[in-house]
Design a protein around this motif. Sequence first.
Motif, mmCIF file in Angstrom:
data_model
loop_
_atom_site.group_PDB
_atom_site.id
_atom_site.type_symbol
_atom_site.label_atom_id
_atom_site.label_comp_id
_atom_site.label_asym_id
_atom_site.label_seq_id
_atom_site.Cartn_x
_atom_site.Cartn_y
_atom_site.Cartn_z
ATOM 1 N N ALA A 9 -6.308 11.852 -15.726
ATOM 2 C CA ALA A 9 -6.979 11.059 -16.755
ATOM 3 C C ALA A 9 -8.024 11.958 -17.379
ATOM 4 N N GLY A 10 -8.058 12.007 -18.686
ATOM 5 C CA GLY A 10 -9.008 12.899 -19.341
ATOM 6 C C GLY A 10 -8.706 14.346 -19.033
ATOM 7 N N MET A 11 -7.439 14.681 -18.855
ATOM 8 C CA MET A 11 -6.963 16.041 -18.592
ATOM 9 C C MET A 11 -7.472 16.627 -17.274
ATOM 10 N N VAL A 43 -4.588 -1.510 -9.429
ATOM 11 C CA VAL A 43 -4.672 -0.070 -9.299
ATOM 12 C C VAL A 43 -6.142 0.291 -9.521
ATOM 13 N N VAL A 44 -6.681 1.100 -8.605
ATOM 14 C CA VAL A 44 -8.076 1.521 -8.662
ATOM 15 C C VAL A 44 -8.081 3.026 -8.906
ATOM 16 N N LEU A 45 -8.548 3.420 -10.092
ATOM 17 C CA LEU A 45 -8.582 4.815 -10.507
ATOM 18 C C LEU A 45 -10.000 5.339 -10.373
ATOM 19 N N LYS A 46 -10.133 6.451 -9.655
ATOM 20 C CA LYS A 46 -11.445 7.064 -9.461
ATOM 21 C C LYS A 46 -11.564 8.251 -10.398
ATOM 22 N N SER A 47 -12.369 8.066 -11.469
ATOM 23 C CA SER A 47 -12.492 9.078 -12.510
ATOM 24 C C SER A 47 -13.856 8.940 -13.163
ATOM 25 N N ASN A 48 -14.841 9.681 -12.678
ATOM 26 C CA ASN A 48 -16.214 9.548 -13.203
ATOM 27 C C ASN A 48 -16.665 8.089 -13.165
ATOM 28 N N ALA A 105 0.827 -1.212 0.000
ATOM 29 C CA ALA A 105 0.000 0.000 0.000
ATOM 30 C C ALA A 105 0.858 1.257 0.000
ATOM 31 N N GLN A 106 2.116 1.157 0.405
ATOM 32 C CA GLN A 106 3.014 2.301 0.395
ATOM 33 C C GLN A 106 3.596 2.559 -0.992
ATOM 34 N N ASP A 107 3.522 1.597 -1.879
ATOM 35 C CA ASP A 107 4.052 1.746 -3.231
ATOM 36 C C ASP A 107 3.060 2.519 -4.090
ATOM 37 N N TRP A 108 3.605 3.265 -5.051
ATOM 38 C CA TRP A 108 2.761 4.020 -5.967
ATOM 39 C C TRP A 108 3.163 3.696 -7.389
ATOM 40 N N LEU A 109 2.222 3.723 -8.267
ATOM 41 C CA LEU A 109 2.473 3.562 -9.684
ATOM 42 C C LEU A 109 2.865 4.931 -10.220
ATOM 43 N N GLU A 110 3.891 4.986 -11.070
ATOM 44 C CA GLU A 110 4.316 6.264 -11.628
ATOM 45 C C GLU A 110 4.561 6.126 -13.119
ATOM 46 N N GLY A 111 4.193 7.169 -13.863
ATOM 47 C CA GLY A 111 4.459 7.204 -15.288
ATOM 48 C C GLY A 111 3.212 7.444 -16.115
ATOM 49 N N VAL A 112 3.433 7.541 -17.425
ATOM 50 C CA VAL A 112 2.338 7.772 -18.369
ATOM 51 C C VAL A 112 1.995 6.438 -19.031
ATOM 52 N N TYR A 113 0.749 6.045 -18.900
ATOM 53 C CA TYR A 113 0.264 4.796 -19.484
ATOM 54 C C TYR A 113 -0.671 5.136 -20.640
ATOM 55 N N LYS A 158 -7.543 2.503 -29.360
ATOM 56 C CA LYS A 158 -7.534 3.813 -30.031
ATOM 57 C C LYS A 158 -8.927 4.416 -30.184
ATOM 58 N N ASP A 159 -9.991 3.628 -29.955
ATOM 59 C CA ASP A 159 -11.359 4.138 -30.052
ATOM 60 C C ASP A 159 -11.875 4.679 -28.718
ATOM 61 N N SER A 160 -11.090 4.563 -27.677
ATOM 62 C CA SER A 160 -11.511 5.012 -26.354
ATOM 63 C C SER A 160 -11.416 6.524 -26.246
ATOM 64 N N LEU A 161 -12.262 7.116 -25.415
ATOM 65 C CA LEU A 161 -12.199 8.551 -25.155
ATOM 66 C C LEU A 161 -11.061 8.897 -24.196
ATOM 67 N N MET A 162 -10.564 7.918 -23.454
ATOM 68 C CA MET A 162 -9.454 8.118 -22.519
ATOM 69 C C MET A 162 -8.179 7.638 -23.195
ATOM 70 N N GLU A 163 -7.333 8.576 -23.624
ATOM 71 C CA GLU A 163 -6.127 8.235 -24.366
ATOM 72 C C GLU A 163 -4.984 7.773 -23.478
ATOM 73 N N GLU A 164 -4.913 8.332 -22.256
ATOM 74 C CA GLU A 164 -3.786 8.034 -21.386
ATOM 75 C C GLU A 164 -4.131 8.349 -19.946
ATOM 76 N N VAL A 165 -3.272 7.857 -19.043
ATOM 77 C CA VAL A 165 -3.355 8.192 -17.627
ATOM 78 C C VAL A 165 -1.942 8.475 -17.149
ATOM 79 N N ILE A 166 -1.794 9.562 -16.391
ATOM 80 C CA ILE A 166 -0.516 9.887 -15.759
ATOM 81 C C ILE A 166 -0.669 9.557 -14.279
ATOM 82 N N PHE A 167 0.174 8.638 -13.783
ATOM 83 C CA PHE A 167 0.157 8.242 -12.376
ATOM 84 C C PHE A 167 1.358 8.858 -11.669
#
Length: 105
Positions: free
Chosen positions: A41-43, A59-64, A11-19, A24-33
């Motif tokens: 995510a989604g700017m 990894v659990v991302l809370k975004s809409n 739980a102390q570890d974090w994901l870092e970087g641009v994924y 390519k048809d998704s509205l979400m192009e990338e995520v920066i962790f």
Amino acid sequence: MASLFANASFAQDWLEGVYINQDKDSLMEEVIFCQGGKAYAGMSPRKYEMTTKNDEKLVVLKSNGVFTFKVSADNKELFPVDDFTKNWFTEKTLLLDSNRTDTCK
């Protein structure tokens, strides 16, 4: 007791970087962790958390909504694990772009 320690230490570890989204048809192009559970995510600024379930890193991302991804052993690929994530984010994977150095502010 050992499994509680493993979960607590992870739980102390974090994901870092641009994924980059491989769908390519998704509205979400990338995520920066970034450290501290920050993400973009989604700017827009978002929050995420790291957890384990059945000995898998997630990894659990809370975004809409709540998007859940399984983290590869080398932390370079994220796989959608539930129908909500597959339907509203990606049916493919998110791949780490090691050339990008974006950060969270």
